[in-house]
Scaffold this motif. Sequence first.
Motif, PDB file in Angstrom:
ATOM      1  N   TRP A  31       8.526  -5.714  -6.655  1.00 59.02           N
ATOM      2  CA  TRP A  31       8.024  -4.427  -6.162  1.00 59.02           C
ATOM      3  C   TRP A  31       6.793  -4.000  -6.944  1.00 59.02           C
ATOM      4  CZ3 TRP A  31       7.091   0.426  -8.102  1.00 59.02           C
ATOM      5  CH2 TRP A  31       6.945   1.467  -7.173  1.00 59.02           C
ATOM      6  N   LEU A  34       3.763  -6.292  -5.739  1.00 59.37           N
ATOM      7  CA  LEU A  34       3.334  -6.234  -4.339  1.00 59.37           C
ATOM      8  C   LEU A  34       2.909  -4.833  -3.890  1.00 59.37           C
ATOM      9  CD1 LEU A  34       5.969  -8.551  -2.580  1.00 59.37           C
ATOM     10  CD2 LEU A  34       3.662  -9.130  -3.374  1.00 59.37           C
ATOM     11  N   THR A  35       3.620  -3.817  -4.330  1.00 58.12           N
ATOM     12  CA  THR A  35       3.413  -2.471  -3.798  1.00 58.12           C
ATOM     13  C   THR A  35       2.011  -1.922  -4.020  1.00 58.12           C
ATOM     14  OG1 THR A  35       5.763  -2.026  -4.170  1.00 58.12           O
ATOM     15  CG2 THR A  35       4.351  -0.130  -3.764  1.00 58.12           C
ATOM     16  N   THR A  38      -0.218  -2.728  -1.085  1.00 61.39           N
ATOM     17  CA  THR A  38       0.297  -2.421   0.241  1.00 61.39           C
ATOM     18  C   THR A  38      -0.363  -1.161   0.778  1.00 61.39           C
ATOM     19  OG1 THR A  38       2.428  -3.397  -0.363  1.00 61.39           O
ATOM     20  CG2 THR A  38       2.392  -1.981   1.577  1.00 61.39           C
ATOM     21  N   ASN A  40       0.657   1.176   2.946  1.00 64.41           N
ATOM     22  CA  ASN A  40       1.570   2.314   2.978  1.00 64.41           C
ATOM     23  C   ASN A  40       2.806   1.980   2.145  1.00 64.41           C
ATOM     24  OD1 ASN A  40       0.027   3.979   4.885  1.00 64.41           O
ATOM     25  ND2 ASN A  40       0.584   2.392   6.386  1.00 64.41           N
ATOM     26  N   PRO A  41       2.717   2.082   0.832  1.00 65.37           N
ATOM     27  CA  PRO A  41       3.828   1.655  -0.023  1.00 65.37           C
ATOM     28  C   PRO A  41       5.036   2.573   0.082  1.00 65.37           C
ATOM     29  CG  PRO A  41       2.111   2.684  -1.337  1.00 65.37           C
ATOM     30  CD  PRO A  41       1.569   2.556   0.048  1.00 65.37           C
ATOM     31  N   SER A  46       7.511  -4.907  -0.028  1.00 66.63           N
ATOM     32  CA  SER A  46       7.020  -5.623   1.140  1.00 66.63           C
ATOM     33  C   SER A  46       5.496  -5.643   1.088  1.00 66.63           C
ATOM     34  CB  SER A  46       7.488  -4.955   2.436  1.00 66.63           C
ATOM     35  OG  SER A  46       6.966  -3.639   2.546  1.00 66.63           O
ATOM     36  N   LEU A  47       4.912  -6.623   1.729  1.00 64.58           N
ATOM     37  CA  LEU A  47       3.463  -6.762   1.770  1.00 64.58           C
ATOM     38  C   LEU A  47       3.041  -6.865   3.236  1.00 64.58           C
ATOM     39  CD1 LEU A  47       1.019  -6.953  -0.127  1.00 64.58           C
ATOM     40  CD2 LEU A  47       1.197  -9.431   0.021  1.00 64.58           C
ATOM     41  N   SER A  48       2.844  -5.686   3.858  1.00 65.32           N
ATOM     42  CA  SER A  48       2.452  -5.639   5.268  1.00 65.32           C
ATOM     43  C   SER A  48       0.948  -5.757   5.450  1.00 65.32           C
ATOM     44  CB  SER A  48       2.939  -4.321   5.891  1.00 65.32           C
ATOM     45  OG  SER A  48       2.427  -3.210   5.169  1.00 65.32           O
ATOM     46  N   VAL A  50      -3.007  -6.228   2.827  1.00 59.11           N
ATOM     47  CA  VAL A  50      -3.603  -6.211   1.488  1.00 59.11           C
ATOM     48  C   VAL A  50      -4.736  -5.199   1.483  1.00 59.11           C
ATOM     49  CG1 VAL A  50      -4.782  -7.543  -0.284  1.00 59.11           C
ATOM     50  CG2 VAL A  50      -2.996  -8.618   1.101  1.00 59.11           C
TER      51      VAL A  50
END
Length: 275
Positions: A31, A34-35, A38, A40-41, A46-48, A50
């Motif tokens: 977390w 990756l966050t 992101t 919209n963390p 999750s990594l929707s 970059v």
Amino acid sequence: MNPVVRTLLSRVGGYVGACLLVVFFALPLLWLVLTPFTPNPTYRASLSGVTLDNFRALVDNPQVWPSIRNSLVLAGGSALLVVALAALAAYALSRVRVPGRDQLLYALLLLSSIVTGTAAMVPLFLMLFQLGLIDRQVGVVLVLTGGLLPAAVFMLKDFVDSVPRSYEESARVFGAKPNQVLRHVVLPVIRPGMATVGVWALVQVWGNFLVPYVLLANPSKQPAAVVMYTFYDAGGQPDFALISTFALVYSVPVVLLYLVVNRRYGFAFQGGIKG
């Protein structure tokens, strides 16, 4: 059941349990990594996509860099004081035979473990108020140093005990004074222990929230560990973009310091002279 099958099942169960533990402890680190990137963390790792917008928002925040500078001042000052005072105290306790020496050391270590946190803040606050050190970073450094010293002395004494007395006796034969023996003979040998204690002290101060929060009233003097708790909106909801990005940036100096010192000296909690 066949003993071979039983052994195989026990090993498989051990491996599965170890994998589950690794996943459990790796999720917060995942977390953290990756966050910040992101768009919209949330609280989920999750990594929707970059993006670097979170870092831009962090740079634009006026509290971030002054708070990191304050953390460096508090952590660096406390670590230097702890290492210097602990080295002197550990050498004295190791070489001078005082009645009840070991009992005194264990008593100090025990008291420093018991009288901590909120239990010690009221008398510490009153003492610093009488000394005029409230809302001054030097007061926070002194308080944090005093809390870490017993454990630091306990760790460094083991390193000093491992230094053969013959080294010091040889130096005295050639006319070395006590301060020269300490500076040129003992301290170079226990340098790995001093590095270990220094990093340990810096990490303890780097993440300390309670002491600077209570003793520093001016927001411009507060470290990053305190400023991080201000990243909430008016409704009390956390700003995941700022919190995650700041947490990643905030952890980088400590990780880099650990890697540099570990590469140079390695980390051990016992003396390093081998016969």
